[in-house]
Scaffold this motif. Structure first.
Motif, PDB file in Angstrom:
ATOM      1  N   GLU A 151      55.412  50.079  40.895  1.00  0.00           N
ATOM      2  CA  GLU A 151      56.565  50.150  41.787  1.00  0.00           C
ATOM      3  C   GLU A 151      57.201  51.541  41.747  1.00  0.00           C
ATOM      4  O   GLU A 151      57.872  51.945  42.698  1.00  0.00           O
ATOM      5  N   GLU A 152      56.998  52.266  40.661  1.00  0.00           N
ATOM      6  CA  GLU A 152      57.543  53.618  40.521  1.00  0.00           C
ATOM      7  C   GLU A 152      56.571  54.680  41.043  1.00  0.00           C
ATOM      8  O   GLU A 152      56.857  55.874  40.942  1.00  0.00           O
ATOM      9  N   HIS A 153      55.441  54.248  41.576  1.00  0.00           N
ATOM     10  CA  HIS A 153      54.428  55.188  42.080  1.00  0.00           C
ATOM     11  C   HIS A 153      54.038  54.782  43.503  1.00  0.00           C
ATOM     12  O   HIS A 153      52.937  54.242  43.726  1.00  0.00           O
ATOM     13  N   PRO A 154      54.900  55.044  44.465  1.00  0.00           N
ATOM     14  CA  PRO A 154      54.638  54.592  45.841  1.00  0.00           C
ATOM     15  C   PRO A 154      53.431  55.259  46.494  1.00  0.00           C
ATOM     16  O   PRO A 154      52.951  54.760  47.510  1.00  0.00           O
ATOM     17  N   ARG A 155      52.945  56.361  45.939  1.00  0.00           N
ATOM     18  CA  ARG A 155      51.750  56.984  46.515  1.00  0.00           C
ATOM     19  C   ARG A 155      50.485  56.179  46.234  1.00  0.00           C
ATOM     20  O   ARG A 155      49.443  56.404  46.860  1.00  0.00           O
ATOM     21  N   VAL A 156      50.548  55.232  45.303  1.00  0.00           N
ATOM     22  CA  VAL A 156      49.385  54.378  45.051  1.00  0.00           C
ATOM     23  C   VAL A 156      49.301  53.343  46.166  1.00  0.00           C
ATOM     24  O   VAL A 156      50.115  52.428  46.252  1.00  0.00           O
ATOM     25  N   GLU A 157      48.310  53.496  47.037  1.00  0.00           N
ATOM     26  CA  GLU A 157      48.131  52.596  48.171  1.00  0.00           C
ATOM     27  C   GLU A 157      47.366  51.327  47.802  1.00  0.00           C
ATOM     28  O   GLU A 157      47.614  50.264  48.382  1.00  0.00           O
ATOM     29  N   ARG A 158      46.426  51.449  46.881  1.00  0.00           N
ATOM     30  CA  ARG A 158      45.608  50.295  46.505  1.00  0.00           C
ATOM     31  C   ARG A 158      45.188  50.411  45.047  1.00  0.00           C
ATOM     32  O   ARG A 158      45.128  51.502  44.480  1.00  0.00           O
ATOM     33  N   TYR A 159      44.848  49.252  44.464  1.00  0.00           N
ATOM     34  CA  TYR A 159      44.210  49.246  43.150  1.00  0.00           C
ATOM     35  C   TYR A 159      43.144  48.156  43.132  1.00  0.00           C
ATOM     36  O   TYR A 159      43.201  47.180  43.887  1.00  0.00           O
ATOM     37  N   ALA A 160      42.154  48.338  42.252  1.00  0.00           N
ATOM     38  CA  ALA A 160      41.088  47.350  42.066  1.00  0.00           C
ATOM     39  C   ALA A 160      40.874  47.139  40.568  1.00  0.00           C
ATOM     40  O   ALA A 160      40.542  48.080  39.843  1.00  0.00           O
ATOM     41  N   TRP A 161      41.081  45.915  40.123  1.00  0.00           N
ATOM     42  CA  TRP A 161      40.860  45.549  38.728  1.00  0.00           C
ATOM     43  C   TRP A 161      39.369  45.469  38.445  1.00  0.00           C
ATOM     44  O   TRP A 161      38.572  45.038  39.287  1.00  0.00           O
ATOM     45  N   PHE A 162      38.986  45.881  37.212  1.00  0.00           N
ATOM     46  CA  PHE A 162      37.592  45.810  36.778  1.00  0.00           C
ATOM     47  C   PHE A 162      37.439  44.587  35.866  1.00  0.00           C
ATOM     48  O   PHE A 162      37.893  44.601  34.725  1.00  0.00           O
ATOM     49  N   PRO A 163      36.808  43.490  36.373  1.00  0.00           N
ATOM     50  CA  PRO A 163      36.816  42.234  35.616  1.00  0.00           C
ATOM     51  C   PRO A 163      35.558  41.961  34.797  1.00  0.00           C
ATOM     52  O   PRO A 163      35.343  40.822  34.375  1.00  0.00           O
ATOM     53  N   TRP A 164      34.742  42.975  34.537  1.00  0.00           N
ATOM     54  CA  TRP A 164      33.405  42.736  34.033  1.00  0.00           C
ATOM     55  C   TRP A 164      33.221  43.048  32.551  1.00  0.00           C
ATOM     56  O   TRP A 164      32.102  43.281  32.098  1.00  0.00           O
ATOM     57  N   VAL A 165      34.287  43.064  31.785  1.00  0.00           N
ATOM     58  CA  VAL A 165      34.189  43.231  30.340  1.00  0.00           C
ATOM     59  C   VAL A 165      35.038  42.154  29.661  1.00  0.00           C
ATOM     60  O   VAL A 165      35.849  41.483  30.310  1.00  0.00           O
ATOM     61  N   GLU A 166      34.854  42.003  28.381  1.00  0.00           N
ATOM     62  CA  GLU A 166      35.540  40.943  27.626  1.00  0.00           C
ATOM     63  C   GLU A 166      37.058  41.048  27.787  1.00  0.00           C
ATOM     64  O   GLU A 166      37.623  42.129  27.790  1.00  0.00           O
ATOM     65  N   HIS A 167      37.677  39.891  27.944  1.00  0.00           N
ATOM     66  CA  HIS A 167      39.126  39.729  28.097  1.00  0.00           C
ATOM     67  C   HIS A 167      39.640  40.178  29.464  1.00  0.00           C
ATOM     68  O   HIS A 167      40.843  40.137  29.707  1.00  0.00           O
ATOM     69  N   HIS A 168      38.745  40.580  30.360  1.00  0.00           N
ATOM     70  CA  HIS A 168      39.157  41.049  31.687  1.00  0.00           C
ATOM     71  C   HIS A 168      38.809  40.056  32.793  1.00  0.00           C
ATOM     72  O   HIS A 168      39.145  40.296  33.951  1.00  0.00           O
ATOM     73  N   HIS A 169      38.159  38.946  32.451  1.00  0.00           N
ATOM     74  CA  HIS A 169      37.686  38.018  33.471  1.00  0.00           C
ATOM     75  C   HIS A 169      38.864  37.355  34.177  1.00  0.00           C
ATOM     76  O   HIS A 169      39.806  36.879  33.544  1.00  0.00           O
TER      77      HIS A 169
END
Length: 310
Positions: A271-289
């Motif tokens: 919320e403090e970085h309005p220039r970030v238009e998008r993000y993509a989580w990386f779900p392919w390692v342990e504890h990230h599923h």
């Protein structure tokens, strides 16, 4: 002849800034003539009490007034590749899979990538971009971690030589190469942007990766990622930013609770970085599923509850 999409986007942003300045100036002119009312909520119930009939359900974004978005919010929350059914359950609004030939999935926009490689030719890149346009896509991601020998493994000069081919279609927005967040990756990105400026190459947004590594680097405030975004925002061009991979590797993600607290901290920090238009989580390692055995994990529930658009 209509203006290219990337030109229309920049012109619209400039007009929006002019309108904003006019509105601010007008407000300042009349501010002394208007009565001062207490802020909404001060005379009502307990502070922080939610509305009885909220206009927007939890996890969904308010429609944007940004003229560049055409009056509607844009895709924001994404995943670095997940099955179609999971994307819908997670409320993801975009995804990619490191390829150039995927298809959108329900409400989730597919964004193609020209992955790279030291043997790639300008002709192959131009053909890939034309295929992207023919498939109806409007954005393409640039080379994947070219600073790493086990990924695209490209020199800055190789990337610069191929860039005119990657930007050969005026109506396709093009993201920068996404380097690793290691010092070598940062140096590669800085050198690439400098060379791109010298050659007057078009880059429509910065794509960045970030992973925690050492113990404590994925804290609940997401301070390490915030610091990395400060660096990205200091790069020349004042470009929008897409975080196309992030997570907690090695000792930074020792358990599921640490990773989930980090993710929830990222949502708040952005919320403090309005220039970030998008993000993509990386779900392919342990504890990230985000999902297991057909059901969302606790992290997946937190992801599903986060704003989907911006």
């Amino acid at each position: 002849m209509p203006l290219p999409r990337f030109v229309r986007r920049r012109v619209t942003r400039s007009l929006a800034l002019v309108v904003l300045l006019v509105l601010v100036s007008s407000a300042c002119d009349v501010a002394g003539l208007l009565p001062v009312d207490p802020p909404a909520g001060d005379a009502g119930g307990p502070a922080g009490e939610p509305d009885d009939d909220p206009a927007v359900p939890p996890g969904e974004a308010e429609p944007s007034d940004d003229p560049d978005a055409g009056g509607a919010a844009e895709p924001y929350k994404g995943v670095a590749n997940s099955p179609c059914g999971e994307l819908e359950a997670l409320g993801a609004t975009w995804f990619y899979d490191w390829s150039a030939d995927g298809q959108s999935c329900g409400g989730a926009e597919f964004v193609p990538m020209v992955w790279g490689g030291s043997g790639l030719t300008p002709e192959a890149v131009s053909a890939a971009v034309q295929d992207v346009a023919d498939a109806g896509h409007t954005t393409v991601l640039g080379f994947n971690e070219p600073d790493r020998p086990d990924q695209a493994n490209m020199t800055v000069e190789q990337a610069v030589a191929l860039w005119p081919s990657l930007t050969s279609h005026d109506d396709i927005l093009v993201g920068s190469p996404a380097t690793s967040s290691a010092p070598a990756g940062q140096q590669w990105m800085e050198e690439f942007l400098a060379r791109a400026a010298e050659e007057d190459l078009r880059i429509d947004f910065l794509a960045v990766h970030w992973y925690g590594w050492g113990e404590g680097s994925c804290d609940a405030d997401a301070a390490g990622l915030a610091q990395y975004l400060d660096w990205a925002e200091s790069l020349p061009g004042d470009l929008p930013i897409w975080i196309t991979e992030f997570g907690c590797l090695n000792e930074s993600g020792p358990d599921a609770a640490t990773v989930q607290a980090f993710y929830e901290g990222v949502v708040e920090m952005l919320e403090e970085h309005p220039r970030v238009e998008r993000y993509a989580w990386f779900p392919w390692v342990e504890h990230h599923h985000l999902a297991e055995d057909g059901a969302l994990t606790p992290l997946g529930d937190a992801f599903a509850a986060a704003p989907a658009q911006r």
